[in-house]
Design a protein around this motif. Structure first.
Motif, mmCIF file in Angstrom:
data_model
loop_
_atom_site.group_PDB
_atom_site.id
_atom_site.type_symbol
_atom_site.label_atom_id
_atom_site.label_comp_id
_atom_site.label_asym_id
_atom_site.label_seq_id
_atom_site.Cartn_x
_atom_site.Cartn_y
_atom_site.Cartn_z
ATOM 1 N N MET A 1 0.843 -1.187 0.000
ATOM 2 C CA MET A 1 0.000 0.000 0.000
ATOM 3 C C MET A 1 0.885 1.245 0.000
ATOM 4 O O MET A 1 0.924 1.986 -0.957
ATOM 5 C CB MET A 1 -0.934 -0.017 1.192
ATOM 6 C CG MET A 1 -1.920 1.141 1.209
ATOM 7 S SD MET A 1 -3.206 0.948 2.453
ATOM 8 C CE MET A 1 -2.255 0.950 3.947
ATOM 9 N N TYR A 2 1.610 1.491 1.088
ATOM 10 C CA TYR A 2 2.622 2.537 1.082
ATOM 11 C C TYR A 2 3.782 2.045 1.923
ATOM 12 O O TYR A 2 3.642 1.163 2.764
ATOM 13 C CB TYR A 2 2.099 3.882 1.588
ATOM 14 C CG TYR A 2 1.199 3.846 2.798
ATOM 15 C CD1 TYR A 2 1.722 3.684 4.070
ATOM 16 C CD2 TYR A 2 -0.177 3.989 2.657
ATOM 17 C CE1 TYR A 2 0.903 3.665 5.177
ATOM 18 C CE2 TYR A 2 -1.009 3.975 3.764
ATOM 19 C CZ TYR A 2 -0.463 3.808 5.018
ATOM 20 O OH TYR A 2 -1.285 3.793 6.109
ATOM 21 N N PHE A 3 4.960 2.583 1.648
ATOM 22 C CA PHE A 3 6.137 2.015 2.303
ATOM 23 C C PHE A 3 6.126 2.348 3.793
ATOM 24 O O PHE A 3 5.686 3.405 4.219
ATOM 25 C CB PHE A 3 7.425 2.451 1.609
ATOM 26 C CG PHE A 3 7.852 3.876 1.828
ATOM 27 C CD1 PHE A 3 8.448 4.243 3.029
ATOM 28 C CD2 PHE A 3 7.712 4.834 0.851
ATOM 29 C CE1 PHE A 3 8.887 5.533 3.248
ATOM 30 C CE2 PHE A 3 8.148 6.134 1.057
ATOM 31 C CZ PHE A 3 8.730 6.482 2.257
ATOM 32 N N LYS B 1 0.021 11.160 0.545
ATOM 33 C CA LYS B 1 0.931 12.068 1.247
ATOM 34 C C LYS B 1 0.174 12.634 2.439
ATOM 35 O O LYS B 1 -0.817 13.355 2.266
ATOM 36 C CB LYS B 1 1.401 13.183 0.326
ATOM 37 C CG LYS B 1 2.459 14.094 0.955
ATOM 38 C CD LYS B 1 2.786 15.267 0.050
ATOM 39 C CE LYS B 1 3.428 14.793 -1.238
ATOM 40 N NZ LYS B 1 3.815 15.952 -2.092
ATOM 41 N N GLY B 2 0.608 12.284 3.633
ATOM 42 C CA GLY B 2 -0.122 12.719 4.815
ATOM 43 C C GLY B 2 -1.529 12.155 4.809
ATOM 44 O O GLY B 2 -1.727 10.945 4.675
ATOM 45 N N ASN B 3 -2.543 13.018 4.928
ATOM 46 C CA ASN B 3 -3.944 12.586 4.902
ATOM 47 C C ASN B 3 -4.561 12.690 3.511
ATOM 48 O O ASN B 3 -5.768 12.489 3.356
ATOM 49 C CB ASN B 3 -4.786 13.430 5.872
ATOM 50 C CG ASN B 3 -4.484 13.095 7.322
ATOM 51 O OD1 ASN B 3 -3.705 12.192 7.617
ATOM 52 N ND2 ASN B 3 -5.089 13.825 8.237
ATOM 53 N N ASP B 4 -3.747 12.994 2.518
ATOM 54 C CA ASP B 4 -4.267 13.194 1.168
ATOM 55 C C ASP B 4 -4.051 11.956 0.302
ATOM 56 O O ASP B 4 -2.976 11.334 0.327
ATOM 57 C CB ASP B 4 -3.588 14.389 0.509
ATOM 58 C CG ASP B 4 -3.912 15.696 1.211
ATOM 59 O OD1 ASP B 4 -5.032 15.809 1.756
ATOM 60 O OD2 ASP B 4 -3.056 16.599 1.217
ATOM 61 N N ASP C 1 -13.328 0.446 -1.261
ATOM 62 C CA ASP C 1 -12.370 -0.031 -0.257
ATOM 63 C C ASP C 1 -11.628 1.072 0.491
ATOM 64 O O ASP C 1 -10.550 0.843 1.018
ATOM 65 C CB ASP C 1 -11.336 -0.985 -0.887
ATOM 66 C CG ASP C 1 -11.972 -2.064 -1.735
ATOM 67 O OD1 ASP C 1 -13.087 -2.493 -1.393
ATOM 68 O OD2 ASP C 1 -11.375 -2.465 -2.755
ATOM 69 N N LEU C 2 -12.191 2.269 0.556
ATOM 70 C CA LEU C 2 -11.565 3.355 1.301
ATOM 71 C C LEU C 2 -12.249 3.466 2.663
ATOM 72 O O LEU C 2 -13.388 3.908 2.767
ATOM 73 C CB LEU C 2 -11.678 4.679 0.536
ATOM 74 C CG LEU C 2 -11.068 5.905 1.218
ATOM 75 C CD1 LEU C 2 -9.543 5.757 1.343
ATOM 76 C CD2 LEU C 2 -11.414 7.177 0.454
ATOM 77 N N THR C 3 -11.556 3.052 3.716
ATOM 78 C CA THR C 3 -12.172 3.031 5.046
ATOM 79 C C THR C 3 -12.093 4.376 5.756
ATOM 80 O O THR C 3 -12.825 4.608 6.720
ATOM 81 C CB THR C 3 -11.496 1.955 5.919
ATOM 82 O OG1 THR C 3 -10.098 2.236 6.016
ATOM 83 C CG2 THR C 3 -11.682 0.574 5.323
ATOM 84 N N ARG D 1 -5.098 9.333 8.030
ATOM 85 C CA ARG D 1 -4.252 8.715 7.007
ATOM 86 C C ARG D 1 -5.107 7.766 6.165
ATOM 87 O O ARG D 1 -5.825 6.921 6.710
ATOM 88 C CB ARG D 1 -3.138 7.933 7.701
ATOM 89 C CG ARG D 1 -2.201 7.170 6.791
ATOM 90 C CD ARG D 1 -1.138 8.045 6.244
ATOM 91 N NE ARG D 1 -0.007 7.251 5.760
ATOM 92 C CZ ARG D 1 0.978 7.746 5.040
ATOM 93 N NH1 ARG D 1 0.970 9.034 4.728
ATOM 94 N NH2 ARG D 1 1.968 6.992 4.636
ATOM 95 N N PRO D 2 -5.109 7.894 4.830
ATOM 96 C CA PRO D 2 -5.924 7.004 3.999
ATOM 97 C C PRO D 2 -5.624 5.535 4.287
ATOM 98 O O PRO D 2 -4.466 5.132 4.403
ATOM 99 C CB PRO D 2 -5.517 7.380 2.576
ATOM 100 C CG PRO D 2 -5.070 8.801 2.682
ATOM 101 C CD PRO D 2 -4.399 8.897 4.020
ATOM 102 N N ASP D 3 -6.698 4.762 4.422
ATOM 103 C CA ASP D 3 -6.544 3.342 4.730
ATOM 104 C C ASP D 3 -7.583 2.558 3.953
ATOM 105 O O ASP D 3 -8.530 3.122 3.390
ATOM 106 C CB ASP D 3 -6.698 3.103 6.235
ATOM 107 C CG ASP D 3 -5.961 1.850 6.684
ATOM 108 O OD1 ASP D 3 -5.453 1.104 5.819
ATOM 109 O OD2 ASP D 3 -5.906 1.607 7.904
ATOM 110 N N THR D 4 -7.403 1.254 3.926
ATOM 111 C CA THR D 4 -8.262 0.401 3.125
ATOM 112 C C THR D 4 -8.674 -0.826 3.920
ATOM 113 O O THR D 4 -8.264 -1.020 5.070
ATOM 114 C CB THR D 4 -7.542 -0.001 1.823
ATOM 115 O OG1 THR D 4 -8.457 -0.648 0.935
ATOM 116 C CG2 THR D 4 -6.366 -0.936 2.098
#
Length: 441
Positions: free
Chosen positions: A1-3, A335-338, A356-358, A406-409
């Motif tokens: 997802m992100y590092f 990036k951050g919350n974006d 799938d965006l929680t 923070r974007p999560d799934t």
């Protein structure tokens, strides 16, 4: 997802940059057949050497190169100081096969470093372990130890010159280790010396640590050591810093007359792929024999640079973001919350569903125009309304989603098609239609 790995403070510039320019340039440009013409075409060594010693580019202007690099959105560059043909672009003291001792009487590396540093760009140097001119490299230490020791000292001295003669070097790219290995080259000891000479230098992974001959051959070296990975001609994310090395031609790195360039969309697609997977792209150009960057490359790179001026925050310094299954439309970065949605194409529909965006959503914006988009959350689905049927963006439009956290799934975002727990696919099918072979209509 992100590092989610730690990046040393002195290396943080690297993921912040995301986009670099690789410059393959040397006397091989005179052949117009790429950087490997000496070997690939089985050229006569003496004739090639005579040609190389007479090479004298009149239009090499590294300040112009640096200005172009900045305008095109590149944040760092890497110049081939010596490729496999053995010709050195600096004032080397252990051979006369150099740009200073031969026709140009110029230290091309010094000019490059000074110009790119003045332009605020990070400095990278490429160096080939091998030298096609010297038999000892291919015969190894077991054939003629005296000649091998001479060859090894030649390599070490050249690397020392590059690391101590040009001020701060940010990045060092080894290549061409085959058929030698780390034990032959004593590359671990050399790296230790390099860190004394340049304490904050990043060193790539082509150091010969693999014991597998096939891995040593692939891309010039193994992947076990070094500060960052260097997948070549492909995008292969690693669980650390990595950089995809890609050509702008279809195949060659050095100047090749008549070769086709990839189109802007394909090159931008590669950059966005790397960014979405949490890696860098170093895109190559091969200036011609006189030191000019090909116009076709300029046009493509400047088109991408124009796109980056509008949407660069979706690329520079992002944390990856290949998060949900909406891959058919393009890419995602975080990036951050974006959360940024980078669209390969615009299908003209006024509604878009991101599954799938929680995370909660605060706002949605069509970048480039600043137009605010209406949205709603239904469970883990984000639904965007009022999208224009057409956009003015000729390349890849971008939508910026500001989330409350923070974007999560969910598990569907974390486990993709052809991976993860196959049981979830079975449960999904069973819950929604049963288990029979026939339709229920």
């Amino acid at each position: 997802m992100y590092f989610n790995y730690e990046v040393p403070e002195e290396f943080k510039w690297f993921p912040e940059s995301r986009y670099g320019l690789f410059i393959h340039w040397g006397p091989y440009a005179l052949t117009g057949r790429g950087e490997q013409a000496l070997f690939r075409d089985h050229m006569n060594q003496r004739e090639y050497e005579k040609m190389a010693c007479g090479w004298n580019p009149q239009n090499y202007d590294p300040r112009e190169w640096a200005a172009f690099c900045r305008e095109a959105g590149f944040k760092y560059a890497c110049l081939t100081t010596r490729h496999h043909d053995g010709y050195c672009l600096w004032d080397c003291k252990v051979t006369d096969y150099t740009s200073m001792r031969q026709a140009p009487h110029r230290d091309f590396v010094r000019e490059y470093v000074e110009a790119f540093r003045e332009a605020g760009l990070k400095i990278g140097l490429y160096y080939s372990w091998c030298d096609w001119r010297i038999p000892a490299y291919y015969e190894g230490p077991g054939k003629d130890q005296e000649k091998w020791d001479e060859m090894q000292q030649y390599i070490w001295k050249q690397v020392e010159e590059l690391c101590t003669g040009y001020g701060k070097i940010d990045y060092f790219f080894f290549d061409g280790v085959w058929p030698r290995n780390a034990e032959d080259l004593k590359s671990r000891s050399l790296v230790e010396k390099m860190r004394q000479w340049q304490p904050s230098i990043m060193i790539n992974n082509r150091l010969g640590f693999s014991t597998d001959p096939a891995q040593l051959l692939e891309h010039g070296g193994g992947n076990e050591e070094g500060d960052f990975g260097t997948p070549e001609h492909n995008v292969n994310p690693e669980g650390r810093l990595w950089e995809a090395c890609r050509v702008s031609y279809w195949r060659w790195w050095g100047y090749h007359s008549g070769e086709r360039f990839q189109e802007t969309e394909r090159l931008l697609d590669t950059l966005c792929t790397c960014a979405s997977e949490g890696g860098n792209l170093i895109l190559n150009v091969g200036p011609d024999a006189d030191g000019r960057i090909p116009e076709e490359f300029r046009r493509r790179a400047l088109e991408i640079g124009g796109w980056l001026k509008k949407y660069g925050e979706a690329v520079y310094g992002n944390d990856g973001g290949s998060m949900t299954e909406a891959l058919t439309y393009g890419f995602q970065t975080i990036k951050g919350n974006d959360l940024y949605l980078i669209f390969r194409f615009w299908d003209g529909k006024t509604k878009f569903v991101l599954p799938d965006l929680t995370s909660g959503v605060v706002s949605a914006e069509l970048m480039g125009t600043g137009e605010k988009l209406k949205f709603e959350k239904k469970g883990d689905d984000l639904i965007l309304y009022g999208l224009p049927e057409k956009t003015e963006e000729p390349l890849f439009p971008v939508i910026k989603i500001e989330c409350s956290t923070r974007p999560d799934t969910n598990s569907w975002g974390r486990q993709r098609l052809w991976e993860g727990d196959p049981g979830r696919v079975a449960d999904w099918a069973r819950e929604q239609r049963g288990s029979g072979l026939w339709t229920s209509i």
